[in-house]
Design a protein around this motif. Structure first.
Motif, mmCIF file in Angstrom:
data_model
loop_
_atom_site.group_PDB
_atom_site.id
_atom_site.type_symbol
_atom_site.label_atom_id
_atom_site.label_comp_id
_atom_site.label_asym_id
_atom_site.label_seq_id
_atom_site.Cartn_x
_atom_site.Cartn_y
_atom_site.Cartn_z
ATOM 1 N N HIS A 143 0.781 -1.718 0.184
ATOM 2 C CA HIS A 143 -0.282 -0.177 -0.331
ATOM 3 C C HIS A 143 0.885 1.258 0.113
ATOM 4 N N ALA A 144 0.097 1.776 -0.783
ATOM 5 C CA ALA A 144 0.611 4.057 -0.832
ATOM 6 C C ALA A 144 1.347 3.886 0.661
ATOM 7 N N ASN A 145 0.994 4.008 2.322
ATOM 8 C CA ASN A 145 0.841 4.449 2.758
ATOM 9 C C ASN A 145 1.962 3.811 3.238
ATOM 10 N N ALA A 146 1.985 2.633 2.954
ATOM 11 C CA ALA A 146 3.405 1.940 3.885
ATOM 12 C C ALA A 146 4.788 2.262 3.224
ATOM 13 N N VAL A 147 4.454 2.456 2.271
ATOM 14 C CA VAL A 147 5.513 2.773 1.082
ATOM 15 C C VAL A 147 6.189 4.186 1.987
ATOM 16 N N VAL A 148 5.027 5.316 1.821
ATOM 17 C CA VAL A 148 5.274 6.677 3.075
ATOM 18 C C VAL A 148 5.673 6.573 4.244
ATOM 19 N N LEU A 149 5.026 6.012 4.523
ATOM 20 C CA LEU A 149 5.191 5.657 6.585
ATOM 21 C C LEU A 149 5.607 4.616 6.860
ATOM 22 N N SER A 158 -5.689 4.689 -3.827
ATOM 23 C CA SER A 158 -6.819 5.491 -4.034
ATOM 24 C C SER A 158 -6.124 6.794 -3.984
ATOM 25 N N GLU A 159 -5.141 7.467 -3.536
ATOM 26 C CA GLU A 159 -5.150 9.010 -3.324
ATOM 27 C C GLU A 159 -4.260 9.449 -4.596
ATOM 28 N N PRO A 160 -4.860 9.951 -5.181
ATOM 29 C CA PRO A 160 -3.443 10.674 -6.248
ATOM 30 C C PRO A 160 -2.357 10.800 -5.359
ATOM 31 N N ALA A 161 -1.930 12.084 -4.524
ATOM 32 C CA ALA A 161 -0.748 12.000 -3.404
ATOM 33 C C ALA A 161 -0.275 11.557 -3.043
ATOM 34 N N LEU A 162 -0.722 9.980 -2.314
ATOM 35 C CA LEU A 162 0.080 9.622 -2.035
ATOM 36 C C LEU A 162 0.957 8.651 -2.708
ATOM 37 N N LEU A 163 -0.093 8.189 -3.685
ATOM 38 C CA LEU A 163 0.078 7.376 -4.865
ATOM 39 C C LEU A 163 1.791 7.929 -5.407
ATOM 40 N N ALA A 164 1.676 8.882 -5.659
ATOM 41 C CA ALA A 164 2.447 9.877 -6.244
ATOM 42 C C ALA A 164 3.789 10.225 -5.307
ATOM 43 N N GLN A 165 4.026 10.404 -3.941
ATOM 44 C CA GLN A 165 5.089 9.951 -3.286
ATOM 45 C C GLN A 165 5.537 8.566 -3.086
ATOM 46 N N ALA A 166 4.321 7.656 -2.972
ATOM 47 C CA ALA A 166 5.114 6.506 -3.218
ATOM 48 C C ALA A 166 5.923 5.564 -3.920
ATOM 49 N N ALA A 167 5.618 6.297 -5.422
ATOM 50 C CA ALA A 167 5.555 6.051 -6.706
ATOM 51 C C ALA A 167 7.406 6.432 -6.455
ATOM 52 N N ARG A 168 7.279 8.185 -6.114
ATOM 53 C CA ARG A 168 9.093 9.132 -6.533
ATOM 54 C C ARG A 168 9.799 8.266 -6.068
ATOM 55 N N ILE A 169 9.163 7.071 -4.301
ATOM 56 C CA ILE A 169 10.281 6.214 -3.554
ATOM 57 C C ILE A 169 10.608 5.408 -4.440
ATOM 58 N N GLY A 170 9.160 4.575 -4.999
ATOM 59 C CA GLY A 170 10.154 3.022 -5.376
ATOM 60 C C GLY A 170 10.662 3.425 -6.115
ATOM 61 N N ALA A 171 10.655 4.492 -7.738
ATOM 62 C CA ALA A 171 11.426 5.013 -8.506
ATOM 63 C C ALA A 171 13.280 5.320 -7.833
ATOM 64 N N ASP A 172 13.526 6.104 -6.334
ATOM 65 C CA ASP A 172 14.776 6.018 -6.079
ATOM 66 C C ASP A 172 14.698 4.927 -5.592
ATOM 67 N N TRP A 173 14.763 3.587 -5.326
ATOM 68 C CA TRP A 173 14.552 2.980 -4.821
ATOM 69 C C TRP A 173 15.501 2.106 -5.956
ATOM 70 N N GLY A 174 15.299 2.097 -6.690
ATOM 71 C CA GLY A 174 15.263 1.658 -7.948
ATOM 72 C C GLY A 174 14.868 0.226 -9.047
ATOM 73 N N TYR A 175 13.139 0.847 -8.993
ATOM 74 C CA TYR A 175 12.302 -0.103 -9.200
ATOM 75 C C TYR A 175 12.293 0.700 -10.640
ATOM 76 N N ASP A 176 12.208 -0.608 -11.327
ATOM 77 C CA ASP A 176 12.072 0.140 -13.277
ATOM 78 C C ASP A 176 10.795 -0.287 -13.518
ATOM 79 N N GLU A 177 9.786 -0.636 -12.934
ATOM 80 C CA GLU A 177 8.296 -0.339 -12.992
ATOM 81 C C GLU A 177 7.277 -0.194 -11.848
#
Length: 336
Positions: free
Chosen positions: A49-55, A78-97
């Motif tokens: 869940h995006a919230n778990a990735v962020v917090l 389902s929260e665009p802003a939270l999903l955006a934060q989680a996506a940025r974190i995932g990208a920073d961690w090196g995920y390819d997608e």
């Protein structure tokens, strides 16, 4: 207008074969094993869940070995802003997608207004995808979805969902080719009871050739997986990849032209990783649970599974247990 930029395309050779995100199964230990079996496959994390990735504890939730690439992070939310934060974190961690889950039918997911119920909120999914693309430029943002929810059997509803998300910049869709029933079926039954309709995935590709389409759901053998490649970019295997993992190696070798290797040879390549994890304090049982199906249907397969199931939880269990289990698969069967 939601669209900022189109998400990057994924190289075609990385889409032919992939392993589905599966809760409690596709952790990093599992993905490293699958990578050994299928060097060309695209791997997916469990849904987070995006919230778990962020917090939450990112070191645990986003754990990844460098050998896993290409590997995707699947997000729920389902929260665009939270999903955006989680996506940025995932990208920073090196995920390819970064993949957004719009297909999970569990009660817990429904209560959180994400997963399969999002198929009835295409505008919200589009806003989420657009926010994720903007937050993680250069990393493909994709969607995994069903054909519909409950009694939604209209092609027009499905294609409207796809078109709305594509307008937001999404270029790749993984289509689990059956409906999700949100009432009356368990998650397990949702993977088996609603009828498969691969023809909808094929039609999607014919009518929207600019999109990358991968099909998922019920793919159980090499011939069936290969047949999907005549229509789509790829086939995603779920339970078959986990319960009969050698199928991944057979497909990878068949499609890439590589030499087919033995199960024992492949497993012994896993030894350095296993021993490194044991040295870090990981219990063997957390690793070997992903190996139990390697010899499914083979001589000694039941004994291999039994040795690992009974011994991996014991204090001090190490690689010697796997060699013991392997030895039972390498003995000649007794004459009958």
């Amino acid at each position: 207008m939601r669209r900022v930029n189109a998400s990057p395309a994924i190289p075609a050779d990385q889409l032919r074969l992939s392993v589905a995100p599966m809760m409690d199964w596709t952790d990093s230990h599992c993905r490293v094993f699958h990578r050994l079996l299928a060097p060309s496959a695209r791997l997916y994390s469990e849904m987070v869940h995006a919230n778990a990735v962020v917090l939450g504890d990112r070191a645990r939730l986003l754990a990844m070995d460098p050998c896993e690439h290409p590997v995707a992070l699947q997000l729920g939310g389902s929260e665009p802003a939270l999903l955006a934060q989680a996506a940025r974190i995932g990208a920073d961690w090196g995920y390819d997608e970064i993949n957004l889950n719009c297909g999970c039918p569990s009660d817990r997911v429904q209560a959180g207004r994400f997963g399969a119920c999002l198929m009835r909120e295409p505008a919200l999914v589009a806003d989420s995808v657009a926010a994720m693309i903007a937050a993680a430029p250069g990393v493909p943002v994709t969607v995994k979805c069903r054909l519909g929810v409950d009694d939604d059997h209209e092609w027009e509803r499905f294609i409207d969902f796809i078109d709305t998300i594509a307008e937001a910049g999404c270029r790749m869709f993984v289509v689990h080719a059956r409906n999700a029933w949100l009432k009356g079926l368990s998650p397990k039954e949702n993977r088996e009871v609603p009828p498969l309709r691969y023809d909808w995935a094929y039609r999607l590709k014919r009518e929207r050739p600019q999109l990358q389409v991968v099909v998922n759901g019920g793919i159980a053998d090499a011939d069936e997986a290969t047949a999907h490649l005549q229509h789509l970019e790829g086939a995603m295997l779920g339970r078959a990849a986990y319960h009969t993992p050698y199928l991944l190696h057979q497909l990878d070798a068949r499609w890439s032209g590589a030499v087919l290797r033995s199960r024992a040879e492949l497993l012994r390549e896993y030894r350095p990783y296993v021993e490194a994890q044991l040295h870090k304090g990981v219990f063997l049982k957390h690793i070997t649970r992903h190996l139990l199906g390697l010899f499914a249907g083979q001589h000694g397969g039941r004994a291999f599974r039994q040795i690992l199931s009974e011994g991996a939880h014991r204090p001090g269990a190490d690689w010697a247990l796997l060699e013991q289990a392997l030895s039972l698969t390498e003995r000649e069967p007794l004459p009958t």
